[in-house]
Scaffold this motif. Structure first.
Motif, PDB file in Angstrom:
ATOM      1  N   LEU A  97       0.858  -1.183   0.000  1.00  0.00           N
ATOM      2  CA  LEU A  97       0.000   0.000   0.000  1.00  0.00           C
ATOM      3  C   LEU A  97       0.894   1.232   0.000  1.00  0.00           C
ATOM      4  O   LEU A  97       1.754   1.375   0.885  1.00  0.00           O
ATOM      5  N   PRO A  98       0.723   2.095  -0.982  1.00  0.00           N
ATOM      6  CA  PRO A  98       1.567   3.291  -1.015  1.00  0.00           C
ATOM      7  C   PRO A  98       1.242   4.216   0.155  1.00  0.00           C
ATOM      8  O   PRO A  98       0.113   4.241   0.648  1.00  0.00           O
ATOM      9  N   ASN A  99       2.229   4.953   0.577  1.00  0.00           N
ATOM     10  CA  ASN A  99       2.069   5.890   1.694  1.00  0.00           C
ATOM     11  C   ASN A  99       1.496   7.198   1.166  1.00  0.00           C
ATOM     12  O   ASN A  99       2.211   8.178   0.992  1.00  0.00           O
ATOM     13  N   ARG A 100       0.204   7.179   0.877  1.00  0.00           N
ATOM     14  CA  ARG A 100      -0.518   8.359   0.382  1.00  0.00           C
ATOM     15  C   ARG A 100      -1.991   8.170   0.681  1.00  0.00           C
ATOM     16  O   ARG A 100      -2.428   7.062   0.996  1.00  0.00           O
ATOM     17  N   PRO A 101      -2.759   9.225   0.575  1.00  0.00           N
ATOM     18  CA  PRO A 101      -4.198   9.091   0.848  1.00  0.00           C
ATOM     19  C   PRO A 101      -4.850   8.088  -0.115  1.00  0.00           C
ATOM     20  O   PRO A 101      -4.478   8.007  -1.283  1.00  0.00           O
ATOM     21  N   GLN A 102      -5.793   7.334   0.389  1.00  0.00           N
ATOM     22  CA  GLN A 102      -6.594   6.384  -0.375  1.00  0.00           C
ATOM     23  C   GLN A 102      -5.741   5.381  -1.168  1.00  0.00           C
ATOM     24  O   GLN A 102      -5.897   5.218  -2.380  1.00  0.00           O
ATOM     25  N   PRO A 103      -4.849   4.664  -0.489  1.00  0.00           N
ATOM     26  CA  PRO A 103      -3.944   3.755  -1.204  1.00  0.00           C
ATOM     27  C   PRO A 103      -4.659   2.586  -1.886  1.00  0.00           C
ATOM     28  O   PRO A 103      -4.287   2.212  -3.005  1.00  0.00           O
ATOM     29  N   THR A 104      -5.679   2.033  -1.246  1.00  0.00           N
ATOM     30  CA  THR A 104      -6.394   0.904  -1.852  1.00  0.00           C
ATOM     31  C   THR A 104      -7.173   1.371  -3.071  1.00  0.00           C
ATOM     32  O   THR A 104      -7.205   0.689  -4.102  1.00  0.00           O
ATOM     33  N   TYR A 129       8.901  -5.796   4.896  1.00  0.00           N
ATOM     34  CA  TYR A 129       9.557  -4.494   5.014  1.00  0.00           C
ATOM     35  C   TYR A 129       8.787  -3.548   5.939  1.00  0.00           C
ATOM     36  O   TYR A 129       8.956  -2.334   5.882  1.00  0.00           O
ATOM     37  N   GLY A 130       7.887  -4.088   6.767  1.00  0.00           N
ATOM     38  CA  GLY A 130       7.155  -3.285   7.727  1.00  0.00           C
ATOM     39  C   GLY A 130       6.012  -2.485   7.140  1.00  0.00           C
ATOM     40  O   GLY A 130       5.390  -1.679   7.829  1.00  0.00           O
ATOM     41  N   ARG A 131       5.706  -2.701   5.861  1.00  0.00           N
ATOM     42  CA  ARG A 131       4.637  -1.937   5.212  1.00  0.00           C
ATOM     43  C   ARG A 131       3.443  -2.847   4.909  1.00  0.00           C
ATOM     44  O   ARG A 131       3.626  -4.001   4.544  1.00  0.00           O
ATOM     45  N   PRO A 132       2.232  -2.337   5.036  1.00  0.00           N
ATOM     46  CA  PRO A 132       1.054  -3.159   4.743  1.00  0.00           C
ATOM     47  C   PRO A 132       0.974  -3.493   3.253  1.00  0.00           C
ATOM     48  O   PRO A 132       1.460  -2.743   2.397  1.00  0.00           O
ATOM     49  N   ALA A 133       0.348  -4.629   2.971  1.00  0.00           N
ATOM     50  CA  ALA A 133       0.206  -5.076   1.589  1.00  0.00           C
ATOM     51  C   ALA A 133      -1.115  -5.819   1.440  1.00  0.00           C
ATOM     52  O   ALA A 133      -1.649  -6.368   2.400  1.00  0.00           O
ATOM     53  N   ASP A 149       3.370  -1.835 -11.848  1.00  0.00           N
ATOM     54  CA  ASP A 149       4.780  -1.452 -11.826  1.00  0.00           C
ATOM     55  C   ASP A 149       5.003  -0.139 -12.575  1.00  0.00           C
ATOM     56  O   ASP A 149       5.684   0.763 -12.070  1.00  0.00           O
ATOM     57  N   SER A 150       4.414  -0.005 -13.745  1.00  0.00           N
ATOM     58  CA  SER A 150       4.613   1.217 -14.534  1.00  0.00           C
ATOM     59  C   SER A 150       3.950   2.438 -13.899  1.00  0.00           C
ATOM     60  O   SER A 150       4.276   3.573 -14.242  1.00  0.00           O
ATOM     61  N   ASN A 151       3.033   2.203 -12.941  1.00  0.00           N
ATOM     62  CA  ASN A 151       2.387   3.310 -12.231  1.00  0.00           C
ATOM     63  C   ASN A 151       2.996   3.540 -10.844  1.00  0.00           C
ATOM     64  O   ASN A 151       2.419   4.236 -10.012  1.00  0.00           O
ATOM     65  N   GLY A 152       4.157   2.945 -10.603  1.00  0.00           N
ATOM     66  CA  GLY A 152       4.911   3.218  -9.382  1.00  0.00           C
ATOM     67  C   GLY A 152       4.543   2.388  -8.164  1.00  0.00           C
ATOM     68  O   GLY A 152       5.040   2.653  -7.071  1.00  0.00           O
ATOM     69  N   PHE A 153       3.692   1.387  -8.323  1.00  0.00           N
ATOM     70  CA  PHE A 153       3.350   0.520  -7.204  1.00  0.00           C
ATOM     71  C   PHE A 153       4.426  -0.544  -7.041  1.00  0.00           C
ATOM     72  O   PHE A 153       5.045  -0.967  -8.017  1.00  0.00           O
ATOM     73  N   ILE A 154       4.613  -1.005  -5.817  1.00  0.00           N
ATOM     74  CA  ILE A 154       5.592  -2.053  -5.545  1.00  0.00           C
ATOM     75  C   ILE A 154       4.861  -3.383  -5.453  1.00  0.00           C
ATOM     76  O   ILE A 154       4.020  -3.585  -4.574  1.00  0.00           O
ATOM     77  N   VAL A 155       5.180  -4.272  -6.405  1.00  0.00           N
ATOM     78  CA  VAL A 155       4.616  -5.614  -6.445  1.00  0.00           C
ATOM     79  C   VAL A 155       5.659  -6.551  -5.845  1.00  0.00           C
ATOM     80  O   VAL A 155       6.803  -6.577  -6.279  1.00  0.00           O
TER      81      VAL A 155
END
Length: 163
Positions: A97-104, A129-133, A149-155
């Protein structure tokens, strides 16, 4: 699980991808819906030094489908087979989940824009890595992975479950 075929060669049971492929294997286990069934399954996994990374149970009156993500899926496959469980394997996309508003919403919107259907989703209980997924089952795994991936999300990969 390999045997020697000839000098210097072995025949190994392997998957068509490595542990660094942008996918995580889920086991869909068919179990009788009875008291203690889930505990028996978890005991089998965790007493063999595997870690439960995600768990989801869908039940009916007679049976349950237990969705399970673990570290070392090759070993889990062997254990489930040896213990006589009926199961299938499914590839999931696990997205941090990216660290920004409304990640889902951001993940869902990205997949919708690419016309990729989300069949189901559930949270990971282990936070690599301590981050929710979130784990997603989608109708076009490769396209979804590329779009995210091309939109900057970490898979994440199976290797990331060891982190």
């Amino acid at each position: 699980m390999g045997g020697s075929i000839g000098e210097g060669t072995t025949n190994e049971l392997r998957t068509g991808r490595d542990r660094d492929y942008p996918s995580i294997r889920q086991f869909s286990i068919f179990s009788p819906n009875k008291v203690g069934a889930l505990q028996n399954l978890v005991r089998l996994i965790e007493t063999h030094r595997l870690r439960v990374c995600a768990l989801s149970v869908s039940d009916s009156a007679e049976c349950a489908i237990i969705r399970l993500v673990v570290t070392h899926p090759e070993r889990a496959f062997e254990l489930l087979e040896q213990d006589g469980y009926a199961f299938t394997e499914v590839d999931l996309l696990v997205v941090e989940l990216p660290n920004r508003p409304q990640p889902t919403l951001a993940i869902c919107s990205t997949l919708l824009q690419a016309e990729i259907n989300i069949q189901y989703c559930f949270p990971m209980t282990v936070r690599p890595y301590g981050r929710p997924a979130l784990a997603f089952k989608v109708d076009d795994h490769e396209q979804a992975s590329n779009v995210l991936d091309s939109n900057g999300f970490i898979v994440l990969t199976e290797n990331d479950l060891e982190a």
